[in-house]
Write a protein that holds these residues in place. Structure first.
Motif, PDB file in Angstrom:
ATOM      1  N   LEU A 220       0.860  -1.173   0.000  1.00 28.72           N
ATOM      2  CA  LEU A 220       0.000   0.000   0.000  1.00 28.72           C
ATOM      3  C   LEU A 220       0.899   1.227   0.000  1.00 28.72           C
ATOM      4  CD1 LEU A 220      -2.927   1.183   0.506  1.00 28.72           C
ATOM      5  CD2 LEU A 220      -2.315   1.152   2.920  1.00 28.72           C
ATOM      6  N   ARG A 221       0.538   2.224  -0.790  1.00 20.53           N
ATOM      7  CA  ARG A 221       1.251   3.501  -0.769  1.00 20.53           C
ATOM      8  C   ARG A 221       0.309   4.586  -1.273  1.00 20.53           C
ATOM      9  NH1 ARG A 221       3.989   7.558  -2.873  1.00 20.53           N
ATOM     10  NH2 ARG A 221       5.990   8.128  -1.975  1.00 20.53           N
ATOM     11  N   PHE A 222       0.233   5.674  -0.512  1.00 22.21           N
ATOM     12  CA  PHE A 222      -0.517   6.836  -0.963  1.00 22.21           C
ATOM     13  C   PHE A 222       0.013   8.080  -0.264  1.00 22.21           C
ATOM     14  CE2 PHE A 222      -2.941   4.844   2.440  1.00 22.21           C
ATOM     15  CZ  PHE A 222      -3.307   5.894   3.269  1.00 22.21           C
ATOM     16  N   GLU A 223      -0.262   9.217  -0.886  1.00 23.91           N
ATOM     17  CA  GLU A 223       0.128  10.510  -0.336  1.00 23.91           C
ATOM     18  C   GLU A 223      -1.129  11.322  -0.063  1.00 23.91           C
ATOM     19  OE1 GLU A 223       2.763  12.516  -3.014  1.00 23.91           O
ATOM     20  OE2 GLU A 223       4.353  11.021  -2.740  1.00 23.91           O
ATOM     21  N   LEU A 224      -1.071  12.098   1.010  1.00 25.85           N
ATOM     22  CA  LEU A 224      -2.181  12.967   1.389  1.00 25.85           C
ATOM     23  C   LEU A 224      -1.655  14.375   1.616  1.00 25.85           C
ATOM     24  CD1 LEU A 224      -3.729  10.574   4.035  1.00 25.85           C
ATOM     25  CD2 LEU A 224      -4.653  11.048   1.770  1.00 25.85           C
ATOM     26  N   THR A 225      -2.431  15.366   1.233  1.00 28.55           N
ATOM     27  CA  THR A 225      -2.085  16.736   1.570  1.00 28.55           C
ATOM     28  C   THR A 225      -2.174  16.884   3.082  1.00 28.55           C
ATOM     29  OG1 THR A 225      -2.985  17.493  -0.530  1.00 28.55           O
ATOM     30  CG2 THR A 225      -2.698  19.155   1.187  1.00 28.55           C
ATOM     31  N   ALA A 226      -1.218  17.583   3.658  1.00 27.19           N
ATOM     32  CA  ALA A 226      -1.168  17.763   5.114  1.00 27.19           C
ATOM     33  C   ALA A 226      -2.257  18.745   5.548  1.00 27.19           C
ATOM     34  CB  ALA A 226       0.201  18.245   5.542  1.00 27.19           C
TER      35      ALA A 226
END
Length: 156
Positions: free
Chosen positions: A15-21
């Motif tokens: 699993l890998r994802f990026e989120l805006t802080a």
């Protein structure tokens, strides 16, 4: 940049994802990690512990790493929190999940004054077998290792 609400296919073992802080990030991370763990046939009680842990880690990145006040505005749309997960086989027919949360914010020593907050690290420790927090000039990395569970056996 993908978000936890993207309809893309979840990886079988990774699993890998990026989120805006920003303050929606913990909720998005909880939903995405829960969905991924269920797809990995993880036990319900273990899923709840890991989802709570990831929520706390992402919340800490937003609030402490990037200094965004609760209910505060997003300060920089390029500030991201990266979440990764993997299932690791263990000896004796067991497996565990390793979740990693990385930010590129600035570490701040926790305030020691009286409050009902600042329980995030304690919660993460209680919900996982191992918690590692490392910080440098490049940001902070939190690694959460679940307790091992038996490998699922296919039903006949």
């Amino acid at each position: 940049m993908p978000t936890a609400s993207d309809p893309d296919q979840l990886p079988a073992m990774g699993l890998r994802f990026e989120l805006t802080a920003e303050w929606t990030a913990p909720s998005l991370a909880r939903n995405r990690v829960r969905q991924w763990l269920v797809a990995q046939d993880w036990s319900a009680a273990a899923v709840d512990d890991l989802v709570l842990s990831i929520s706390e880690a992402v919340s800490n990145s937003v609030e402490h790493g990037y200094g965004i006040a609760v209910d505060g505005p997003v300060q920089d749309l390029n500030s991201v929190v990266v979440v990764e997960g993997s299932v690791v086989d263990e000896p004796g027919g067991y497996r565990r999940v390793v979740l990693t949360v990385v930010d590129h914010g600035h570490w701040r020593e926790p305030d020691t004054g009286p409050t009902n907050r600042r329980q995030g690290l304690r919660i993460m420790r209680a919900c996982t077998e191992e918690l590692t927090v490392t910080h440098s000039a490049d940001g902070t990395k939190v690694v959460l290792r679940s307790w091992p569970i038996p490998v699922s056996r296919p039903s006949r």
